[in-house]
Design a protein around this motif. Structure first.
Motif, PDB file in Angstrom:
ATOM      1  N   ALA B 235      62.359  -2.847 -10.476  1.00  0.00           N
ATOM      2  CA  ALA B 235      61.878  -1.985  -9.384  1.00  0.00           C
ATOM      3  C   ALA B 235      62.240  -0.536  -9.649  1.00  0.00           C
ATOM      4  CB  ALA B 235      62.452  -2.463  -8.047  1.00  0.00           C
ATOM      5  N   PHE B 236      61.632   0.005 -10.682  1.00  0.00           N
ATOM      6  CA  PHE B 236      61.813   1.427 -11.004  1.00  0.00           C
ATOM      7  C   PHE B 236      60.968   2.283 -10.071  1.00  0.00           C
ATOM      8  CE2 PHE B 236      62.592   1.026 -15.920  1.00  0.00           C
ATOM      9  CZ  PHE B 236      63.895   0.639 -15.690  1.00  0.00           C
ATOM     10  N   THR B 237      61.550   3.366  -9.596  1.00  0.00           N
ATOM     11  CA  THR B 237      60.772   4.410  -8.933  1.00  0.00           C
ATOM     12  C   THR B 237      60.439   5.466  -9.969  1.00  0.00           C
ATOM     13  OG1 THR B 237      61.723   4.081  -6.741  1.00  0.00           O
ATOM     14  CG2 THR B 237      60.897   6.285  -7.234  1.00  0.00           C
ATOM     15  N   HIS B 238      59.154   5.819 -10.063  1.00  0.00           N
ATOM     16  CA  HIS B 238      58.837   6.893 -10.990  1.00  0.00           C
ATOM     17  C   HIS B 238      58.938   8.272 -10.336  1.00  0.00           C
ATOM     18  CE1 HIS B 238      57.317   9.557 -13.870  1.00  0.00           C
ATOM     19  NE2 HIS B 238      56.283   9.862 -13.140  1.00  0.00           N
ATOM     20  N   GLU B 239      58.593   8.345  -9.075  1.00  0.00           N
ATOM     21  CA  GLU B 239      58.590   9.673  -8.462  1.00  0.00           C
ATOM     22  C   GLU B 239      59.103   9.630  -7.029  1.00  0.00           C
ATOM     23  OE1 GLU B 239      55.906  13.103  -9.625  1.00  0.00           O
ATOM     24  OE2 GLU B 239      54.833  12.280  -7.932  1.00  0.00           O
TER      25      GLU B 239
END
Lengths: 249, 249, 249, 249
Positions: B235-239
């Motif tokens: 669950a990476f957030t990019h922005e």
């Protein structure tokens, strides 16, 4: 130890995100779980109460004004002395039946999406924003409303017509609320979940496990929601995306 | 206690965000601070080392390939046994001189923006991505590259022409890196800082203080960067965007 | 001279955009005008027929499936030998009553927006896409569906919550249709009207007049819609914005 | 008949878009063609002059301030009595060499993109905006600056890092110019070309031919640019996308 002053509410509790969010927030607050069917929240309510937390479940259809009103009357009776500090709208109508060519859809497919993604959110937001506003001055953390979205919230892909219509409406409604209620001290945030959620999340404990197949661990979403809730009021995030490391985007 | 296996690097350390990010990450890792002038990092290096952490500062101009190369040779000498786990690009060329009507600008104004926001980021990313990739298998957390952006990263407002050109280029470059290096296990994220940063942040301790005037507390940015760094790889957030509760947006 | 093979249909005819679009398309095609009240289209139908064009008006509530079905039966009777070549959805529910603080709104305000902006569009698109598809092979121009949007289609501003919810849903629904029906040869486009429309547009002839006060001339919108309709199929525009030269954006 | 009062200028003339735009605008105005090599514009200059139009070509490197200055001195000599009414920036550095993994790129690849997409545009805009402003009051049409972009202008795809950096910077710079110069009466627009352009466009006459393979006909782009130029000042479009009917987006 859970707070004796504030409580949280999670609408849309199933085996995935809603359940993990309820568990995560129950570490700090008593939690109210709303779902259309008791079997969606019974186990998790038991689990939280057994673990020393405090939880109640209320059978509620967020898309029905009367049902939401009744739920908040129950909450008042049960948690009357507590103040609302966090509200998560995680209701997600089943999108699979409407994932098909536009000319094979009917108005009912559209209404299913609009009811769950927009009208339910409208009812929920109308119910939780007044108590969230009341908590602004007495809480060290900013009272928070978080809405779960999806890729369809920002993109009308082929075959996703009615789902994307509902999701995008829910997103922009949330954005408008952020602009109206942020200056009053309520943190309103929207999360774009981009990927398949790994359910059931039977363990929840396995926080550091890799997810080799690239499904989103629900507890990872819950952790990010908690981080949104605990942001300093000088640095609110309105929107985050969440996707597996290997997701194409 | 700080890690004896991994270290972090922060490029662009001044009195605001860079300083607080260095402090925050120094709670867990030895940190390298890059700035064009020693007076930008001296105090904070001393502060971290006095407090039981480990920090070095290196005078570096990220926009100059040779300077960046030299900095990484120094790092190898000093921290040679450690692996890179987090890199933050926070270089921000002074935008005030170029905040004026387009026809009053000259090519040098544009180059100042492109150098700091794009060319420096390019050099930095070329230097940190190989060691970040090497840390993927041995680290419990995803190696992370975070780039500090601004509202101008997504909007070309009147009078912000050259600043917005550089910022948007830096953002989209970062986005491309996220798509290339995410599947390899490196978390690449971009933060849109929307508002005035409250500097100097003399205390840093005052984490829960309100910010009545609506300036962004640098430590709040640092906390959000830390939360990005510690996200589960499913669950990476990019922005993310970060703005004061009362900021108009 | 108007076509004896193809006709166009405009849903949502009032004193502004719909009227000018009907006039513009009537220069080339017989046109069907849909509005909820006959007084909305009577004058313009008369004007077109007097000028040597061909127009009929049908009292229709696009948000009502039965009303839309009935309208298309009438069309079949009247224009049965013609093929549909262009359909414009310009229905815009009155947004003024719902332009207020969120907690002063009720579910009816939301439904008004969803009905006009989404459900009506859904019904209309379901009715016009099959005949538009049928015209692909026999028409030198790509059959076209154009939907009128607004700034609220892409932005949830403060106080615009329910309007923006409906508008954004209509936009993303249209986007999904473009992705599904473009490859089949139907041009689906969305226009973001950003500004106040100058109504009544009593003259329509004054195409080159300046608009000193910065209101959008409805005939200018109509001209851009016509240009969308006549685009080569190798270069479809899916979305345009339209705003006065001096509009802040 | 071409204007004896106004002229247009096209920077970046090759076998595709620039050539067709020059042809289209030459139907109404004398045109100046800028390209780095005479062989890029010689044929088309001859073609326009033979057909009764008026064209000159000037060997110019837009990324070089001195070269641009020199070009405008030549223009003054040749077209000194005419006023500038339209300027199109279509310079597109060859992106193929830099379409590769980030760690295989070098700073020169980045600079190629920044030079062509941003610095050249900066120089060009500084040269054309003053004469465009001077034409505002005397022209029935709004003086126009159009910039050619691409999908990379809004998206940093994998492997497109430096191309997307340059393209997005050019787009946002253009957006800022639109906000600054629109209120002064100059129409600044940006076009996102999404797809492969069909070159050579040997015939140009075949305006209504289908493009079975889905490549963009350059004359179709030119037609849309002309439509942007002739928009009423109460309804400027700032951004259009252009893609083949069957392009995936």
């Amino acid at each position: 130890m859970v707070s004796d002053k504030f409580f949280a509410i999670v609408a849309g509790v199933g085996p995935g995100t809603g359940r993990s969010v309820a568990l995560r927030f129950s570490e700090s607050y008593p939690v109210v779980l709303l779902a259309r069917r008791p079997e969606s929240y019974n186990d998790i309510v038991t689990q939280i109460n057994s673990a020393g937390g405090r939880a109640i479940g209320i059978t509620t259809d967020a898309t029905d004004e009367a049902s939401i009103t009744s739920a908040f009357e129950t909450i008042k009776k049960e948690f009357g002395k507590l103040q609302l500090i966090a509200a998560i709208y995680n209701v997600r109508p089943d999108s699979r039946p409407s994932l098909k060519p536009f000319l094979e859809l009917n108005l009912q497919d559209l209404d299913t999406s609009l009811n769950g993604n927009v009208r339910g959110l409208f009812n929920f937001a109308q119910s939780v924003l007044p108590p969230l506003l009341k908590s602004v001055d007495s809480s060290p953390r900013a009272p928070t409303l978080i809405v779960t979205g999806a890729t369809a919230s920002i993109r009308g892909s082929k075959l996703w017509s009615v789902i994307a219509a509902g999701k995008s409406a829910g997103r922009v409604l949330t954005q408008s609320l952020a602009r109206e209620f942020g200056p009053a001290g309520v943190h309103v945030a929207h999360a774009i979940i981009d990927g398949v959620i790994d359910v059931p999340d039977a363990e929840h404990a396995a926080r550091n496990d890799a997810t080799p197949d690239g499904k989103i661990a629900p507890y990872a979403i819950a952790e990010s929601y908690w981080n949104l809730h605990t942001q300093h009021k000088s640095a609110f995030t309105h929107e985050i995306d969440l996707r597996p490391f290997n997701e194409h985007f």
